[in-house]
Design an enzyme around this catalytic site. Structure first.
Site, short mmCIF file in Angstrom:
data_model
loop_
_atom_site.label_atom_id
_atom_site.label_comp_id
_atom_site.label_asym_id
_atom_site.label_seq_id
_atom_site.Cartn_x
_atom_site.Cartn_y
_atom_site.Cartn_z
N ILE A 1 -4.92 0.08 13.82
CA ILE A 1 -3.64 -1.22 13.83
C ILE A 1 -2.37 -0.22 14.62
O ILE A 1 -1.90 -0.76 15.46
CB ILE A 1 -3.53 -2.06 12.92
CG1 ILE A 1 -4.76 -2.90 12.67
CG2 ILE A 1 -2.17 -3.02 13.05
CD1 ILE A 1 -4.91 -3.71 11.24
N LYS B 1 0.93 -1.00 0.16
CA LYS B 1 0.09 0.09 -0.01
C LYS B 1 0.90 1.09 0.19
O LYS B 1 1.74 1.46 0.78
CB LYS B 1 -0.87 -0.04 1.28
CG LYS B 1 -1.64 1.17 1.42
CD LYS B 1 -2.58 1.26 2.62
CE LYS B 1 -3.20 2.31 2.79
NZ LYS B 1 -3.89 2.40 4.08
P1 FAD Z 1 -11.86 -8.02 18.25
O1 FAD Z 1 -11.25 -8.39 16.95
O2 FAD Z 1 -13.37 -7.90 18.52
O3 FAD Z 1 -11.22 -9.16 19.29
C1 FAD Z 1 -11.71 -9.26 20.65
C2 FAD Z 1 -11.28 -10.66 21.20
O4 FAD Z 1 -11.68 -10.68 22.27
C3 FAD Z 1 -11.90 -11.77 20.19
O5 FAD Z 1 -10.76 -12.69 20.43
C4 FAD Z 1 -12.85 -12.15 21.29
O6 FAD Z 1 -13.05 -13.88 21.21
C5 FAD Z 1 -12.09 -12.08 22.62
N1 FAD Z 1 -13.43 -11.82 23.79
C6 FAD Z 1 -14.44 -10.92 23.95
N2 FAD Z 1 -15.04 -11.25 25.02
C7 FAD Z 1 -14.70 -12.42 25.48
C8 FAD Z 1 -14.83 -13.40 26.47
N3 FAD Z 1 -16.03 -13.04 27.45
N4 FAD Z 1 -14.05 -14.29 26.77
C9 FAD Z 1 -13.09 -14.76 26.11
N5 FAD Z 1 -12.56 -13.90 25.02
C10 FAD Z 1 -13.48 -12.91 24.64
N6 FAD Z 1 -8.04 -0.87 11.49
C11 FAD Z 1 -7.02 -0.63 10.62
O7 FAD Z 1 -5.81 -0.15 11.14
N7 FAD Z 1 -7.02 -0.65 9.32
C12 FAD Z 1 -8.11 -0.77 8.95
O8 FAD Z 1 -8.54 -0.87 7.69
C13 FAD Z 1 -9.40 -1.09 9.47
N8 FAD Z 1 -10.58 -1.28 9.33
C14 FAD Z 1 -11.74 -1.15 10.02
C15 FAD Z 1 -13.27 -1.46 9.45
C16 FAD Z 1 -14.12 -1.34 10.35
C17 FAD Z 1 -15.60 -1.53 9.64
C18 FAD Z 1 -14.13 -1.57 11.74
C19 FAD Z 1 -15.07 -1.68 12.67
C20 FAD Z 1 -12.66 -1.35 12.25
C21 FAD Z 1 -11.46 -1.44 11.39
N9 FAD Z 1 -10.12 -1.43 11.87
C22 FAD Z 1 -9.18 -1.08 11.27
C23 FAD Z 1 -9.83 -1.43 13.31
C24 FAD Z 1 -9.43 -2.75 13.45
O9 FAD Z 1 -10.36 -3.91 13.11
C25 FAD Z 1 -9.30 -3.12 15.07
O10 FAD Z 1 -8.47 -2.38 15.43
C26 FAD Z 1 -8.57 -4.39 15.29
O11 FAD Z 1 -9.32 -5.56 14.39
C27 FAD Z 1 -8.48 -5.01 16.73
O12 FAD Z 1 -9.70 -5.62 17.17
P2 FAD Z 1 -9.55 -6.10 18.66
O13 FAD Z 1 -8.63 -7.14 18.64
O14 FAD Z 1 -9.34 -4.83 19.61
O15 FAD Z 1 -11.16 -6.63 18.80
#
Ligand code: FAD
Length: 497
Positions: free
Chosen positions: A341, A79
């Site tokens: 990210i 990119k």
């Molecule tokens: P999640 O992926 O939701 O992970 C949560 C984790 O917690 C999972 O493993 C789940 O199993 C666990 N969990 C939750 N509750 C429990 C429980 N009770 N017991 C056990 N485990 C549990 N970021 C970028 O940098 N570039 C992009 O292009 C981009 N595009 C995006 C587009 C959209 C529409 C959205 C909404 C976000 C985007 N992001 C982007 C942001 C990016 O997706 C997130 O920052 C990244 O995926 C991190 O997510 P996370 O790990 O915080 O949460």
């Protein structure tokens, strides 16, 4: 004071945030701490987040990742920036590239020279002086150890987490699969003592990292760290995400296409294309959003678009007591500039620097939270900039964006650029001068003044000659590059899924 108080680190959640945190902590502090990560296959991850910014390269260096191996494992592509379409006016298009533009000096940035030329009726487009931007336009890419290109990656979010999981487990991270049913707090201090799984298993720790996504199981549901809402500036609260099959096109940039009440992304990977519409549910129903997305896809969707609801803002205390939130649990800014990210990576890097070996003290926590707040706010302003500077008046949504009140910090930046063509990178700002300049010009801000450095380069003919030669060098270098898709296929071909 010599015996460390924090040795057992428990990461709740195994999405991108959880595994990025686990990988970095294991690689950097693995000899000093024990890391356990808890994730639930039933709950799953948000499953989006596929475009990054160049800081990801520095983070990967910290992990000593092999670029080719990582790209193959994640169906990655390169990119060089983001193309913004229809943002200031319908029909407009500009690229916010990751490259440096022209040659800046300590006295003034290059765009001042270009503005001088424009005032005399020559000079072309500012992007003509940016190698990465021209390579993106030409659908070209190349990298090698000696290559000066600035770039980031597109990758499959699920495969990225899986890849980092392998990396983390190989470095001693213990993974527990299952649902956390309860968070156990110390009655006296309010600190988190342990996670209790549905099976009854207790997972104790000294430090907890909440990576449980939007639900913020520890930081909000347990510790009630508070939320600062930014919905008054960023009205987006929903996204529909869908994938389409690859076609011959594999552009080395993300596309962000403004629609009637939001914008659509297009992210090319090796095995498929990620698409989605980010929109404001106040201005568009889910059905209207679905229709807009589907009718603007280049190929048939591989499944029914998936709805994701979100709130824009940040956690008031990103670190509270012995719990640090990372990823979606710490705050959310829409993915317009692909910054989430990055925020995870900088969050864990900062944690490694400020690691509370001798306890989570108020001074450490305050420092961490201050830096995080500033970073979130600076990125927030950069994102608001794209909306505020629209001239579109074709829908209520765009009129509201154009007319909204914006944070003072941003107001001052726009005024300065308009008045004197001056842009700057403040302490804690992620985005460089070139980024601010590209977006402000792309959004049709026309600086009324400039630094007169261009006049010091000689007369008009000399200025023109210098600019023409810079352009010609860039064009000649771009002409030699391979097509992006051809480069990916020779450098880091992934197995077809
Ligand atoms: P999640 O992926 O939701 O992970 C949560 C984790 O917690 C999972 O493993 C789940 O199993 C666990 N969990 C939750 N509750 C429990 C429980 N009770 N017991 C056990 N485990 C549990 N970021 C970028 O940098 N570039 C992009 O292009 C981009 N595009 C995006 C587009 C959209 C529409 C959205 C909404 C976000 C985007 N992001 C982007 C942001 C990016 O997706 C997130 O920052 C990244 O995926 C991190 O997510 P996370 O790990 O915080 O949460």
């Amino acid at each position: 004071m010599d015996k460390p108080l924090v040795q057992k680190v428990v990461i709740a959640g195994g999405g991108t945030a959880g595994w990025v945190a686990a990988a970095a902590l294991a690689q950097q502090l693995g000899r000093l701490i024990e890391i356990t990560l808890v994730e639930s296959d039933d709950i799953g991850t948000v499953g989006v987040g596929e475009a990054t910014i160049p800081t990801v390269q520095a983070f990967h260096k910290l992990l000593a990742l092999d670029e080719r191996e990582f790209m193959r494992a994640t169906q990655g592509t390169f990119k060089l920036g983001i193309a913004f379409e229809h943002w200031a006016r319908q029909g407009d298009r500009y690229i916010h590239s990751f490259g440096s533009i022209g040659k800046s000096t300590w006295m003034a940035d290059f765009h001042n020279v270009w503005l001088e030329a424009k005032s005399k009726g020559f000079g072309g487009e500012l992007g003509d002086y940016c190698f990465e931007l021209q390579a993106a336009e030409a659908d070209k890419f190349y990298t090698s150890d000696s290559s000066p290109m600035n770039y980031a990656y597109h990758f499959d979010a699920g495969l990225y987490a899986r890849y980092l999981r392998g990396y983390g487990e190989a470095r001693g991270v213990k993974r527990i699969e299952g649902k956390i049913s309860r968070v156990e707090q110390n009655a006296a201090t309010g600190f988190v003592d342990a996670l209790v799984m549905e099976t009854g298993e207790r997972v104790p720790g000294d430090l907890f990292i909440d990576c449980t996504g939007f639900r913020g199981l520890l930081i909000e549901q347990t510790l009630k760290a508070g939320w600062e809402d930014w919905g008054q500036w960023l009205a987006m609260d929903s996204a529909l995400a869908v994938q389409t099959a690859s076609n011959d096109e594999m552009l080395p940039y993300t596309r962000s296409i403004a629609r009637q009440a939001g914008w659509q992304w297009r992210i090319p990977l090796q095995h498929r294309v990620g698409n989605g519409l980010v929109y404001s549910s106040e201005h568009l129903t889910q059905e209207e959003a679905r229709e807009t997305l589907v009718k603007n896809l280049d190929a048939k969707p591989l499944f029914e678009p998936r709805l994701i609801r979100f709130r824009t803002g940040r956690r008031r205390k990103i670190w509270d007591k012995n719990c640090i939130s990372m990823g979606l649990s710490s705050g959310f800014l829409e993915p317009l500039e692909s910054t989430s990210i990055h925020l995870i990576m900088i969050g864990v890097t900062r944690l490694i620097q400020l690691f509370p070996f001798f306890g989570c003290t108020p001074a450490l926590i305050e420092r961490y939270n201050d830096l995080s707040r500033n970073e979130f706010e600076r990125i927030r302003d950069f994102i608001i900039l794209h909306y505020k500077l629209t001239e579109r008046d074709d829908t209520v949504f765009w009129r509201q964006c154009r007319d909204m009140e914006i944070p003072e910090t941003l107001k001052e930046r726009i005024a300065l650029f308009l008045e004197r063509g001056f842009a700057y990178q403040a302490p804690g700002d992620l985005f460089r001068v070139d980024s601010w300049v590209q977006v402000m010009l792309g959004q049709r801000v026309k600086p009324q003044g400039r630094h007169l450095i261009g006049r010091m380069m000689g007369d008009d003919a000399q200025l023109k000659k210098a600019l023409d030669s810079l352009k010609a060098n860039i064009s000649a270098a771009v002409a030699k590059l391979p097509r992006h898709k051809d480069f990916v296929q020779s450098y880091c071909p992934a197995q077809p899924e």
